[in-house]
Design an enzyme around this catalytic site. Structure first.
Site, PDB file in Angstrom:
ATOM      1  N   GLY A  81       0.999  -1.041   0.020  1.00  0.00           N
ATOM      2  CA  GLY A  81       0.213   0.034   0.152  1.00  0.00           C
ATOM      3  C   GLY A  81       0.808   1.328  -0.045  1.00  0.00           C
ATOM      4  O   GLY A  81       1.740   1.301  -0.724  1.00  0.00           O
ATOM      5  N   GLU A  82       0.491   2.174   0.724  1.00  0.00           N
ATOM      6  CA  GLU A  82       1.458   3.148   0.799  1.00  0.00           C
ATOM      7  C   GLU A  82       1.867   3.322   2.500  1.00  0.00           C
ATOM      8  O   GLU A  82       1.038   3.724   3.173  1.00  0.00           O
ATOM      9  CB  GLU A  82       0.640   4.359   0.452  1.00  0.00           C
ATOM     10  N   SER A  83       3.308   3.207   2.846  1.00  0.00           N
ATOM     11  CA  SER A  83       3.859   3.094   3.951  1.00  0.00           C
ATOM     12  C   SER A  83       3.368   4.374   4.965  1.00  0.00           C
ATOM     13  O   SER A  83       3.259   4.217   6.000  1.00  0.00           O
ATOM     14  CB  SER A  83       5.143   2.659   4.163  1.00  0.00           C
ATOM     15  N   GLU A 135       0.663 -11.868  -3.731  1.00  0.00           N
ATOM     16  CA  GLU A 135      -0.945 -11.968  -3.638  1.00  0.00           C
ATOM     17  C   GLU A 135      -1.513 -11.644  -5.219  1.00  0.00           C
ATOM     18  O   GLU A 135      -2.820 -11.759  -5.170  1.00  0.00           O
ATOM     19  CB  GLU A 135      -1.378 -11.257  -2.747  1.00  0.00           C
ATOM     20  N   ARG A 195      12.706   3.116  -0.184  1.00  0.00           N
ATOM     21  CA  ARG A 195      11.378   3.254  -0.614  1.00  0.00           C
ATOM     22  C   ARG A 195      11.556   3.648  -2.179  1.00  0.00           C
ATOM     23  O   ARG A 195      12.236   4.165  -2.677  1.00  0.00           O
ATOM     24  CB  ARG A 195      10.521   4.166  -0.006  1.00  0.00           C
ATOM     25  N   HIS A 199       4.693  -8.583  -4.740  1.00  0.00           N
ATOM     26  CA  HIS A 199       3.412  -8.640  -4.343  1.00  0.00           C
ATOM     27  C   HIS A 199       2.963 -10.245  -4.748  1.00  0.00           C
ATOM     28  O   HIS A 199       2.281 -10.338  -5.612  1.00  0.00           O
ATOM     29  CB  HIS A 199       2.340  -7.743  -5.151  1.00  0.00           C
ATOM     30  N   CYS A 243       5.750  -5.642   0.398  1.00  0.00           N
ATOM     31  CA  CYS A 243       6.069  -4.167  -0.166  1.00  0.00           C
ATOM     32  C   CYS A 243       6.024  -3.126   1.085  1.00  0.00           C
ATOM     33  O   CYS A 243       7.096  -3.013   1.922  1.00  0.00           O
ATOM     34  CB  CYS A 243       5.087  -3.948  -1.192  1.00  0.00           C
ATOM     35  N   ILE A 295       5.506  -3.227  -7.534  1.00  0.00           N
ATOM     36  CA  ILE A 295       4.920  -2.059  -7.699  1.00  0.00           C
ATOM     37  C   ILE A 295       5.335  -1.038  -6.878  1.00  0.00           C
ATOM     38  O   ILE A 295       5.408  -1.173  -5.720  1.00  0.00           O
ATOM     39  CB  ILE A 295       3.370  -2.081  -7.473  1.00  0.00           C
ATOM     40  N   ARG A 296       6.139   0.069  -7.532  1.00  0.00           N
ATOM     41  CA  ARG A 296       6.858   1.010  -6.688  1.00  0.00           C
ATOM     42  C   ARG A 296       7.399   0.288  -5.780  1.00  0.00           C
ATOM     43  O   ARG A 296       7.153   0.717  -4.539  1.00  0.00           O
ATOM     44  CB  ARG A 296       5.752   2.068  -6.325  1.00  0.00           C
TER      45      ARG A 296
HETATM   46  N1  GLN Z   1       5.955   2.951  -2.603  1.00  0.00           N
HETATM   47  C1  GLN Z   1       5.181   2.426  -1.796  1.00  0.00           C
HETATM   48  C2  GLN Z   1       5.629   2.889  -0.176  1.00  0.00           C
HETATM   49  O1  GLN Z   1       6.471   3.469  -0.067  1.00  0.00           O
HETATM   50  C3  GLN Z   1       5.046   0.683  -1.404  1.00  0.00           C
HETATM   51  C4  GLN Z   1       4.396   0.315  -2.733  1.00  0.00           C
HETATM   52  C5  GLN Z   1       3.647  -0.937  -2.337  1.00  0.00           C
HETATM   53  O2  GLN Z   1       3.366  -1.387  -1.515  1.00  0.00           O
HETATM   54  N2  GLN Z   1       3.181  -1.436  -3.511  1.00  0.00           N
HETATM   55  O3  GLN Z   1       5.064   2.690   1.039  1.00  0.00           O
END
Ligand code: GLN
Length: 204
Positions: free
Chosen positions: A47-49, A172, A106, A170, A79, A134-135
Protein backbone atom coordinates in the site's frame (compact mmCIF):
# COMPACT_ATOMS: atom_id res chain seq x y z
CA UNK A 1 -6.11 -24.85 12.54
CA UNK A 2 -3.82 -21.89 11.92
CA UNK A 3 -5.59 -18.54 12.10
CA UNK A 4 -4.30 -15.84 9.78
CA UNK A 5 -5.08 -12.13 10.00
CA UNK A 6 -4.58 -9.51 7.32
CA UNK A 7 -3.96 -5.96 8.49
CA UNK A 8 -6.85 -4.14 6.83
CA UNK A 9 -6.15 -0.48 7.51
CA UNK A 10 -5.09 0.39 3.97
CA UNK A 11 -3.67 -1.12 0.78
CA UNK A 12 -3.87 -4.56 -0.80
CA UNK A 13 -5.33 -6.55 2.08
CA UNK A 14 -8.29 -8.01 0.16
CA UNK A 15 -6.12 -9.86 -2.35
CA UNK A 16 -4.15 -11.52 0.49
CA UNK A 17 -7.37 -12.52 2.23
CA UNK A 18 -8.67 -14.01 -1.04
CA UNK A 19 -5.56 -16.17 -1.44
CA UNK A 20 -6.02 -17.63 2.04
CA UNK A 21 -9.76 -18.06 1.66
CA UNK A 22 -9.13 -19.97 -1.60
CA UNK A 23 -6.69 -22.22 0.28
CA UNK A 24 -9.42 -22.96 2.82
CA UNK A 25 -7.60 -21.09 5.58
CA UNK A 26 -9.31 -19.38 8.47
CA UNK A 27 -8.56 -15.71 7.63
CA UNK A 28 -9.80 -12.46 9.21
CA UNK A 29 -9.36 -8.79 8.38
CA UNK A 30 -7.63 -7.09 11.30
CA UNK A 31 -8.53 -3.48 12.05
CA UNK A 32 -8.11 -3.36 15.80
CA UNK A 33 -5.13 -4.18 17.99
CA UNK A 34 -7.23 -6.45 20.19
CA UNK A 35 -7.78 -8.84 17.25
CA UNK A 36 -4.08 -9.81 17.31
CA UNK A 37 -4.87 -12.02 20.29
CA UNK A 38 -6.90 -14.39 18.16
CA UNK A 39 -4.47 -15.06 15.32
CA UNK A 40 -1.22 -16.98 14.77
CA UNK A 41 0.09 -14.98 11.85
CA UNK A 42 -0.47 -11.50 10.44
CA UNK A 43 -0.04 -10.25 6.87
CA UNK A 44 1.13 -6.65 6.49
CA UNK A 45 0.06 -5.84 2.93
CA UNK A 46 1.45 -3.45 0.36
CA UNK A 47 0.00 0.00 0.00
CA UNK A 48 1.47 3.32 0.99
CA UNK A 49 3.68 3.08 4.05
CA UNK A 50 3.28 6.76 4.99
CA UNK A 51 -0.52 6.44 4.95
CA UNK A 52 -0.33 3.20 6.92
CA UNK A 53 1.85 4.89 9.52
CA UNK A 54 -0.71 7.67 9.92
CA UNK A 55 -3.56 5.21 10.35
CA UNK A 56 -1.54 3.25 12.87
CA UNK A 57 -1.44 6.26 15.18
CA UNK A 58 -5.04 5.60 16.25
CA UNK A 59 -4.06 2.63 18.39
CA UNK A 60 -0.80 1.33 19.95
CA UNK A 61 0.05 -0.74 16.85
CA UNK A 62 3.83 -0.47 17.24
CA UNK A 63 3.80 -1.86 20.74
CA UNK A 64 1.21 -4.51 19.89
CA UNK A 65 3.08 -5.75 16.81
CA UNK A 66 6.38 -5.88 18.69
CA UNK A 67 4.69 -7.96 21.39
CA UNK A 68 3.07 -10.16 18.72
CA UNK A 69 6.51 -10.84 17.25
CA UNK A 70 8.12 -11.40 20.65
CA UNK A 71 5.39 -13.94 21.44
CA UNK A 72 6.67 -16.00 18.49
CA UNK A 73 3.75 -15.24 16.22
CA UNK A 74 4.44 -14.89 12.52
CA UNK A 75 4.52 -11.78 10.32
CA UNK A 76 4.29 -11.76 6.52
CA UNK A 77 5.15 -8.37 5.07
CA UNK A 78 4.84 -7.40 1.43
CA UNK A 79 6.14 -4.19 -0.10
CA UNK A 80 4.90 -1.31 2.11
CA UNK A 81 4.56 -3.90 4.88
CA UNK A 82 8.26 -4.71 4.55
CA UNK A 83 9.04 -1.00 4.86
CA UNK A 84 7.12 -0.94 8.15
CA UNK A 85 9.11 -3.86 9.57
CA UNK A 86 12.59 -2.72 8.59
CA UNK A 87 15.28 -1.59 10.99
CA UNK A 88 16.02 1.47 8.85
CA UNK A 89 14.16 3.28 6.06
CA UNK A 90 16.81 5.07 4.04
CA UNK A 91 16.37 8.66 2.91
CA UNK A 92 12.82 9.07 4.19
CA UNK A 93 13.57 8.94 7.92
CA UNK A 94 10.08 7.57 8.54
CA UNK A 95 9.28 5.50 11.57
CA UNK A 96 9.59 1.72 11.35
CA UNK A 97 9.12 -1.21 13.69
CA UNK A 98 12.72 -2.41 13.41
CA UNK A 99 11.74 -6.08 13.76
CA UNK A 100 13.44 -7.11 10.50
CA UNK A 101 17.19 -6.60 10.53
CA UNK A 102 17.35 -4.89 7.15
CA UNK A 103 17.71 -1.45 5.63
CA UNK A 104 15.25 -0.60 2.93
CA UNK A 105 14.81 2.19 0.38
CA UNK A 106 11.35 3.16 -0.78
CA UNK A 107 10.38 3.46 -4.45
CA UNK A 108 13.88 2.34 -5.25
CA UNK A 109 13.47 1.07 -8.80
CA UNK A 110 13.05 4.51 -10.33
CA UNK A 111 10.08 6.14 -11.95
CA UNK A 112 10.64 4.75 -15.44
CA UNK A 113 10.01 1.25 -14.17
CA UNK A 114 7.54 1.91 -11.38
CA UNK A 115 5.98 -1.48 -11.97
CA UNK A 116 7.35 -4.59 -13.63
CA UNK A 117 7.26 -8.38 -13.46
CA UNK A 118 10.11 -10.85 -13.25
CA UNK A 119 10.70 -14.58 -12.84
CA UNK A 120 12.58 -15.37 -9.65
CA UNK A 121 14.48 -18.49 -8.66
CA UNK A 122 12.93 -19.54 -5.37
CA UNK A 123 15.09 -21.16 -2.72
CA UNK A 124 14.59 -24.93 -2.68
CA UNK A 125 12.21 -25.03 -5.65
CA UNK A 126 12.48 -25.92 -9.32
CA UNK A 127 9.66 -23.81 -10.70
CA UNK A 128 10.46 -20.11 -11.00
CA UNK A 129 8.16 -17.67 -9.26
CA UNK A 130 6.51 -14.91 -11.24
CA UNK A 131 6.78 -11.74 -9.18
CA UNK A 132 4.99 -8.41 -9.56
CA UNK A 133 6.86 -5.33 -8.36
CA UNK A 134 4.84 -2.13 -7.84
CA UNK A 135 6.73 1.00 -6.85
CA UNK A 136 8.80 -1.48 -4.97
CA UNK A 137 11.29 -0.86 -2.22
CA UNK A 138 14.76 -2.40 -2.21
CA UNK A 139 16.58 -4.09 0.64
CA UNK A 140 19.94 -2.33 0.69
CA UNK A 141 21.45 -4.33 3.55
CA UNK A 142 20.41 -7.37 5.58
CA UNK A 143 21.70 -8.63 8.92
CA UNK A 144 23.36 -11.99 9.61
CA UNK A 145 20.13 -13.68 10.75
CA UNK A 146 18.28 -12.78 7.57
CA UNK A 147 18.06 -15.63 5.09
CA UNK A 148 17.54 -14.69 1.45
CA UNK A 149 14.93 -16.93 -0.24
CA UNK A 150 14.82 -15.13 -3.60
CA UNK A 151 16.85 -12.51 -5.41
CA UNK A 152 16.40 -10.21 -8.36
CA UNK A 153 19.71 -9.40 -10.07
CA UNK A 154 21.56 -10.53 -6.97
CA UNK A 155 19.56 -8.36 -4.60
CA UNK A 156 17.30 -9.88 -1.95
CA UNK A 157 13.57 -9.59 -2.68
CA UNK A 158 12.22 -12.34 -0.40
CA UNK A 159 13.73 -12.84 3.04
CA UNK A 160 13.16 -14.88 6.17
CA UNK A 161 14.22 -13.97 9.68
CA UNK A 162 12.93 -16.04 12.62
CA UNK A 163 9.14 -15.64 12.43
CA UNK A 164 9.16 -12.94 9.73
CA UNK A 165 8.74 -13.47 5.99
CA UNK A 166 9.13 -10.31 3.89
CA UNK A 167 8.87 -9.65 0.16
CA UNK A 168 9.42 -6.45 -1.79
CA UNK A 169 7.00 -7.76 -4.45
CA UNK A 170 3.32 -8.80 -4.40
CA UNK A 171 2.81 -12.58 -4.17
CA UNK A 172 -0.93 -11.99 -3.67
CA UNK A 173 -1.31 -10.73 -7.25
CA UNK A 174 -0.31 -13.90 -9.06
CA UNK A 175 -2.10 -17.25 -9.13
CA UNK A 176 0.84 -19.00 -7.46
CA UNK A 177 0.20 -19.47 -3.72
CA UNK A 178 3.61 -20.89 -2.79
CA UNK A 179 4.74 -17.89 -0.73
CA UNK A 180 1.43 -17.76 1.11
CA UNK A 181 1.80 -21.49 1.84
CA UNK A 182 5.28 -20.97 3.21
CA UNK A 183 3.89 -18.35 5.54
CA UNK A 184 1.23 -20.79 6.73
CA UNK A 185 4.00 -23.22 7.68
CA UNK A 186 5.78 -20.44 9.54
CA UNK A 187 2.64 -19.44 11.42
CA UNK A 188 1.87 -23.07 12.25
CA UNK A 189 5.35 -24.15 13.29
CA UNK A 190 6.40 -21.50 15.76
CA UNK A 191 4.80 -21.98 19.10
CA UNK A 192 7.47 -20.71 21.45
CA UNK A 193 8.54 -17.09 21.89
CA UNK A 194 11.60 -15.94 19.95
CA UNK A 195 13.58 -15.35 23.13
CA UNK A 196 12.90 -18.90 24.31
CA UNK A 197 13.90 -20.41 21.00
CA UNK A 198 17.12 -18.39 21.01
CA UNK A 199 17.90 -19.70 24.50
CA UNK A 200 17.12 -23.22 23.34
CA UNK A 201 19.59 -22.95 20.46
CA UNK A 202 22.26 -21.45 22.72
CA UNK A 203 21.79 -24.29 25.20
CA UNK A 204 22.24 -26.80 22.35
N1 GLN B 1 5.93 2.85 -2.53
C1 GLN B 1 5.14 2.36 -1.44
C2 GLN B 1 5.62 2.90 -0.11
O1 GLN B 1 6.62 3.50 -0.04
C3 GLN B 1 5.12 0.86 -1.41
C4 GLN B 1 4.51 0.32 -2.68
C5 GLN B 1 3.70 -0.90 -2.48
O2 GLN B 1 3.39 -1.32 -1.38
N2 GLN B 1 3.28 -1.47 -3.58
O3 GLN B 1 4.97 2.71 0.89
Amino acid sequence: MVRIGVLALQGGFEAHARVYAALGVNVVEVRRVVQLRDIDGLVLPGGESTTLLKLMEDEPWFEALSDFHADGKALFATCAGAILLAREVLDSGQRALGLLDASIRRNAFGRQIDSFEADLALDGEREPLRAVFIRAPRFTATGPDVEVLARLDDEPVLVLQDNILAATFHPELTADPRIHCRFLDLAAGLERPVAERATGVAAG
